[in-house]
Design an enzyme around this catalytic site. Sequence first.
Site, PDB file in Angstrom:
ATOM      1  N   HIS B 180      48.105 -59.614 -40.364  1.00 13.68           N
ATOM      2  CA  HIS B 180      48.241 -60.667 -41.376  1.00 13.68           C
ATOM      3  C   HIS B 180      48.846 -60.159 -42.686  1.00 13.68           C
ATOM      4  O   HIS B 180      48.890 -60.904 -43.667  1.00 13.68           O
ATOM      5  CB  HIS B 180      46.884 -61.333 -41.624  1.00 13.68           C
ATOM      6  CG  HIS B 180      46.398 -62.107 -40.440  1.00 13.68           C
ATOM      7  ND1 HIS B 180      45.510 -61.589 -39.518  1.00 13.68           N
ATOM      8  CD2 HIS B 180      46.722 -63.339 -39.982  1.00 13.68           C
ATOM      9  CE1 HIS B 180      45.297 -62.489 -38.565  1.00 13.68           C
ATOM     10  NE2 HIS B 180      46.020 -63.550 -38.820  1.00 13.68           N
ATOM     11  N   ARG B 210      39.814 -72.461 -36.065  1.00 15.58           N
ATOM     12  CA  ARG B 210      40.539 -72.849 -37.271  1.00 15.58           C
ATOM     13  C   ARG B 210      41.838 -73.483 -36.836  1.00 15.58           C
ATOM     14  O   ARG B 210      42.251 -73.343 -35.682  1.00 15.58           O
ATOM     15  CB  ARG B 210      40.802 -71.650 -38.187  1.00 15.58           C
ATOM     16  CG  ARG B 210      41.774 -70.646 -37.633  1.00 15.58           C
ATOM     17  CD  ARG B 210      42.005 -69.501 -38.605  1.00 15.58           C
ATOM     18  NE  ARG B 210      42.735 -69.925 -39.802  1.00 15.58           N
ATOM     19  CZ  ARG B 210      44.063 -69.862 -39.927  1.00 15.58           C
ATOM     20  NH1 ARG B 210      44.811 -69.402 -38.949  1.00 15.58           N
ATOM     21  NH2 ARG B 210      44.660 -70.246 -41.025  1.00 15.58           N
TER      22      ARG B 210
END
Lengths: 322, 336
Positions: B180, B210
Amino acid sequence: MTGPGQVTARRTDLALAVASSIPLTADVRQLTLVARAGGRLPSYPPGASLGLRWRPGRVNSYSLTGDGDSPLAYRVSVLRVPGGNGGSAWAHALREGAAVEAIAPRSAFAPAARARRHLLVAGGIGITPLLSHARWHVRWGNEFALYYVDRPGRAPHLEELRDLCGARLRVYAGRDELRADLDRALAGQPLGTQLYVCGPLGMIDAVTAAARALHWPDGRISFEAFGAADEGPRAPFRASLTESGCRVEVSATETLLEALEREGLHVPSMCRQGICGECRTPVRSGRVDHRDLVLSAAEKAGGQWVMPCVSRAADSELELPL
Amino acid sequence: MISDFPFPLAKEAYRYSANLQPGGQRQATEAGSWGETITRVGQDYEDFIAERARILAADPGRLISVPYLRAAEWDTLLYLMRHLAAEYPADFEFTEPPAKGGQARWTNRRLGVTRDFIPGDPATLPRGQGPLEFIGRQVVEDLVLLDQREGHLWADAGLVTFASGWSFPFVAGMTFQEIHGPVPRANPEGVFARAEAFLMRLQPGEAYRRVNWAFQPGRMLDKSMDATAGWRAEAARVLAASPEAAAALAENVHLRVELQHLVRLETSGALLFLIDTRFLSLAELARVPGWAARAIAVLEELPRDMADYKGLTHLRPRIIDCLRRLVTPVRSGEKI
C-alpha cells in the site's frame, strides 16, 4: 457448530458439554468437550487456546491439544494450581455431562509457516500447545524436534508423544539435563529454524537467553508463558452521562458501547474492534483504560477521548458528555 | 444488478480510512441490499470464470503458489467450498469427509464439475492443479494468501486475474504495508499500519470486509499493470466511441467497486484476502438519485492527488457532467 457457511465476524461463545474427564497425572486432568448441539466444532490453528468461563466475568484459557482440523471434540489438559484463582479447581471438578460456556479458539502461538524446521521446547504443562504443534508437523511432513522437560512420572501426554514423534522426541528429567543438549541443538540448527518455548517463565527466560546468546534473531523465537491469559480483565464500571443525566452500569461481560446502546444511545460504530475510529467519544472526566489501536500515545495520555467499543474505565467511573 | 450493488460512497467526501466492518452482514442501500454472503455467484458467474481461464492461459504468472502455504491453500479450498455450498445450495454441494483422511465430494453444477478428493492430498485433485488453482478457477473472486510472521503480513501466494491498477506478480512477497506504499495520504495517517495491526489480531474464522472504488471506461476485468497495453487501448476505444454524447458515455463508463473480504483461515491461521469486482454503468448509477448525487459530490470534492491515483485526472469532469445530465430532467426545447 460452524456448519458449512455459517458466517459471523465475531464468533465468541460456544455452548459445550463435558464428554469425559480423565486424570493424566496426579495433578493434570484431560477434559474432552463437545458441542451441546452436536456436530463439528470450529477448527483452530495449532497452539490456539480455548477460554472457559468458570465464573461470571472470569475466563481461563487452556491450550487445545488436538490437530485443530474440523474437530468433533476439543481437548484441554488442566493443571491443578493450588492457591490459584479457583479456575483450575473448577475445571478439575467438572464431570461428564456438565455444561461449559467457552470462548471460541483464539490463536496466539501458531507455527511459523515459512520456517524450514521447527524446534519445540516444552516444560511441564507447557507441553499442551506444542503437542498440537507436533500433530500439525507430523500431518504436513514438516521437519521438527521436541525437547520436553518434566519431573519423572509427572509429565502428561508422554506416551502419546512417543507414538507421535518417535525419535524426534527427547525427554529430560530436569532443566539442567536439558541445558547441555539444548545448547548444542541451538548452535546446530539450520538457518530458518523457528524456536518455540512454552513452560514456566524461568524456563522461557533461560531458553530464549541461550538462543539470543547464539545470535538467534527475535523473529525466530516464539514463546508462550504458561498460564498467561489472552484477554485483558474486564471489571464493571459506571458511565455517567452529563447531557442526558443517565447513569449506565457497564457489566464485566459487556463493552461500554454495548451498554450505551442498551440504554438507547446511538453511538456511530463500525468495526467494534478498536480499529476504525468511528465510535470515538469525548470524555469529561475519569481515567480511561485504552485498549484501541486508533488513538495515538499522546491522545491516550491526554485522556479526552475513549473508544467505547473496546476501552473501559481505569477506575470505577467515566463521565461522558452524552 | 443494481439491487445488490455494494454502493461504496457513504459520505459526501471520500478519504482513505481503515473502513473495515464485520463480514456477512446485510447492508441496506437506496436500491436494495448486499453483504449477506462472503462469496458471489451471479448471472455473470460463467463469464468471470471464462475470463479468468483466458487470462491464466495467456499469463500463468497470475497464479503464485509457495510450498510453505500449502496448508493455507487447502484451508482456502475448504473455506470457499463450504461457503459456496451454504450460500448457493442450488448450484454447489460439498460433502465433508466422513472421517479424518476420508474422501470429500464437491459438486459445481454451474460448471458441471464433480470431484471426490481427500483434503490435504494434492494427488486427488486434477493433474497439475494445487488446491488454490482448483478452487480459484471456480470462484469470481481474486484470492491472495497472507502469511503472518515477524510482526507483518506477507502476500506470498494467490490467484489474481482482475487487479485494478496493480500487479500481483510484482507485489507478491511484499508486506501489507509495502503493497500500500503508493496510496496517497493514507500512509502518513497510519491507516495501513493500523489496518495491518488489526488484521494480525483477527481470530480463527473471523471475516471482515471493506469496499474500494474507482471509475473506468469500459468494463475490462483485467485492469492490472500486467495488461496495461490491452486496457489502455480498450479505454481509448471506448472514450473515442463516446465523444461528447452523454448517452454513450453513460453506457460505457463504469463505477468499479471491489468488495474485499479478509478472513482468518481456521486451521492454518493464514489470512485470505478475497476481492470481488462489480461494475455499474453511469446510466445505471443515475437510476438511483441518491447515488448519483453522492457520486457527484464525492468527485467534485476529491483532492487532486487522490483523483490522480485513482486515474480520474481527465475522466472526472466528464463523469460529473454526464451524471448531471442524467439526473436533471430535460425541459422541452432545451438543447443538450
